[in-house]
Scaffold this active site. Structure first.
Site, PDB file in Angstrom:
ATOM      1  N   THR A  14       0.723  -1.308   0.157  1.00 35.05           N
ATOM      2  CA  THR A  14       0.069  -0.165   0.097  1.00 35.05           C
ATOM      3  C   THR A  14       0.855   1.342   0.041  1.00 35.05           C
ATOM      4  OG1 THR A  14      -0.225  -0.135   2.435  1.00 35.05           O
ATOM      5  CG2 THR A  14      -1.892  -1.096   1.117  1.00 35.05           C
ATOM      6  N   VAL A  17       6.526   3.090  -2.593  1.00 32.60           N
ATOM      7  CA  VAL A  17       7.035   2.101  -3.501  1.00 32.60           C
ATOM      8  C   VAL A  17       6.280   0.876  -3.758  1.00 32.60           C
ATOM      9  CG1 VAL A  17       9.303   0.700  -3.544  1.00 32.60           C
ATOM     10  CG2 VAL A  17       9.342   2.784  -2.267  1.00 32.60           C
ATOM     11  N   CYS A 149      18.443   5.232  -3.588  1.00 31.75           N
ATOM     12  CA  CYS A 149      17.861   6.007  -4.905  1.00 31.75           C
ATOM     13  C   CYS A 149      19.030   7.094  -5.155  1.00 31.75           C
ATOM     14  CB  CYS A 149      16.523   6.471  -4.671  1.00 31.75           C
ATOM     15  SG  CYS A 149      16.301   7.436  -3.253  1.00 31.75           S
ATOM     16  N   GLY A 180      11.465  10.964  -3.165  1.00 32.10           N
ATOM     17  CA  GLY A 180      12.343  10.020  -2.372  1.00 32.10           C
ATOM     18  C   GLY A 180      12.097  10.080  -1.059  1.00 32.10           C
ATOM     19  N   HIS A 242      16.302  12.491  -9.253  1.00 32.58           N
ATOM     20  CA  HIS A 242      17.329  12.854  -8.445  1.00 32.58           C
ATOM     21  C   HIS A 242      18.761  13.548  -9.359  1.00 32.58           C
ATOM     22  CE1 HIS A 242      15.576  11.449  -4.842  1.00 32.58           C
ATOM     23  NE2 HIS A 242      16.376  10.443  -4.706  1.00 32.58           N
ATOM     24  N   ASN A 327      14.065   8.535  -9.432  1.00 33.58           N
ATOM     25  CA  ASN A 327      14.467   8.159  -8.283  1.00 33.58           C
ATOM     26  C   ASN A 327      13.434   6.735  -7.655  1.00 33.58           C
ATOM     27  OD1 ASN A 327      13.102  10.456  -7.989  1.00 33.58           O
ATOM     28  ND2 ASN A 327      12.460   9.768  -6.048  1.00 33.58           N
TER      29      ASN A 327
END
Length: 351
Positions: A14, A17, A149, A180, A242, A327
């Site tokens: 959930t 990521v 990342c 991030g 990034h 990222n």
């Protein structure tokens, strides 16, 4: 290439990521999501109710009605798991799954620097996957990790220079996107119109992870790369991408032409015929004076290409340049999916 179909579970399904895993795995030719796990407050609900879906695209129909379970190995009916768990809980959960016989493809930091755990970017150090043969969890399970990342874009850009000239010193200033920090991430009052010159733990990861990734596998152990990395990390008001401002001292004198040629001529040892998620261009060297930019270029190669520009002579080291990576795709879920593809191709995963 012909490959069996694997049933896949997602830990932390959930979260931000976990949701990226789900988006990237929709219609994947090898992997089918069959199991989703999250915290106890989400367990027992269909995924469409449990997840605060963050993507502008619709939730895939195939997962919307899957029931979310707890992060217990006995609850997961799948061949291996991706972990999008927070590092605060990932250590114990991933260990339990490895001990229960599951291959764990992790995005968390907990096991990255463990000697027998691969810290893997397939185009950079695919041979390090063999470290799983050294792991002993009392079962057939193992853990493979992808890097932080911010490490990913830096290491991908350094690989051709390490191969061509050797690298002794790296100075890098990271401008890191808000995504991030996960969801809900940084407070809007801190993020908007501001730069935060501190991200906990990031500078330490950049100092250590590249040396393991770019190291040599010898007699079943990694001999770290003989380089030093000095890093400064900043959170900037950018949604995705990034940006690394990199200055490099090589082991032999080099100039802009040398470095440009090395980056432009570098070819990944892998292609999309080998692994479905490999981009057409591993690295993209850009000539524009103002490139790469997160807003314009972060989705190059469907988020899996590292874009490089602004290659110049450096008065402190030899050269300096800018590298941009996505990222949450190349630096997180997409990198983990690519790791799983490599492990499947090389026979470390069983359907």
């Amino acid at each position: 290439m012909s490959m069996p179909s694997f049933n896949v579970g997602i830990l932390g399904a959930t979260g931000a990521v976990g949701q990226t895993f789900i988006r990237l795995l929709e219609d994947h030719p090898w992997f089918t999501v069959t199991a989703l796990a999250a915290s106890e407050r989400s367990a027992g609900k269909p995924y469409r109710e449990a997840a605060n879906w963050l993507s502008g695209k619709r939730m895939p129909d195939a997962v919307a009605e899957l029931e979310v379970t707890t992060t217990e190995p006995s609850e997961m009916d799948c061949d291996f798991v991706f972990s999008g768990l927070s590092s605060s809980v990932a250590g114990d959960v991933e260990k339990a799954f490895a001990e229960a016989g599951f291959p764990v493809i992790s995005n968390a930091k907990n096991y990255r620097m463990q000697e027998d755990v691969p810290l893997l970017i397939p185009e950079v150090n695919a041979d390090h996957a063999r470290l799983v043969e050294n792991q002993d969890w009392g079962s057939d399970g193992f853990i493979v990790t992808n890097p932080n990342c911010s490490t990913v874009g830096l290491v991908c850009a350094l690989r051709p220079l390490v191969d061509a000239f050797g690298v002794e010193k790296v100075q890098v200033t990271m401008l890191q996107a808000l995504s991030g920090a996960g969801y809900p991430g940084v407070s809007s009052l801190d993020a908007l119109g501001n730069v935060i010159p501190y991200i906990g733990g990031e500078e330490d990861k950049l100092a250590t992870e590249p040396r393991k990734i770019l190291g040599q596998l010898e007699n079943g152990e990694i001999r770290p790369a003989d380089m030093v990395v000095s890093a400064q990390c900043n959170r900037v008001p950018v949604r995705q991408g990034h940006l690394a401002c990199i200055s490099v001292a090589c082991t032999e004198p080099v100039n802009v032409t040398d470095v440009t040629d090395a980056l432009e001529s570098y070819r990944s040892p892998l292609t999309s015929e080998d692994l479905p998620s490999v981009p057409d261009a591993f690295l993209r060297v850009m000539d524009e004076v103002d490139a790469p930019q997160p807003l314009r270029h972060v989705k190059n190669g469907n988020g899996m290409t590292v874009s490089i520009g602004r290659i110049q002579e450096c008065p402190v080291n030899h050269v300096k340049f800018v590298a941009l990576s996505h990222n949450t795709i190349r630096g997180a879920a997409g990198g983990a999916v690519l790791n799983a593809e490599l492990l499947a191709r090389d026979g470390y995963l069983s359907a």
